[in-house]
Design a protein around this motif. Structure first.
Motif: not given
Length: 132
Positions: A52-56, A94-99
């Protein structure tokens, strides 16, 4: 604005696929309510939150919307604190890795959602099921 709804529907479809695959696997292996099953549930919900975060969806410049908080709450309400804890850790990683600048706010939102969902879980766990 209809484009935003279209993107959110795509997001929901991808997340539903992850949860459906986990549900299929869990019935194939006939897990009981063991810690392994609960942890695997949390992992599935955490992966779904990560997808879901990757497809925000970007609403405005720098403002994104996704379904991660609902998935975290769903993990807790479906399978309890252990599943929610695993999902929380996966979602934070996951959120931390997205920056980005919003990492601290996102982590606070995840932890607050976890705490609120645990509270609701504790209130409702001794009540009979609403759905018969």
């Amino acid at each position: 604005m209809s484009n935003v709804w279209h993107e959110l529907a795509e997001n929901l479809g991808a997340v539903s696929l992850v949860v459906s695959l986990w549900t299929h696997l869990i019935t194939q292996f006939d897990f009981e309510a063991t810690k392994l099953r609960l942890a695997s549930s949390g992992l599935a919900f955490g992966v779904a939150a990560s997808v879901s975060m990757l497809m925000a969806v970007e609403l405005h410049e720098g403002i994104f919307v996704d379904l991660r908080l609902g998935l975290l709450a769903g993990a807790i309400l479906a399978d309890g604190p252990l599943a929610g804890g695993v999902a929380l850790l996966v979602a934070i990683a996951a959120r931390s890795s997205l920056g980005g600048e919003g990492i601290p706010d996102a982590i606070v939102a995840l932890v607050v959602t976890y705490a609120a969902s645990i509270s609701v879980y504790q209130l409702c766990r001794h009540r009979s099921s609403i759905i018969a």
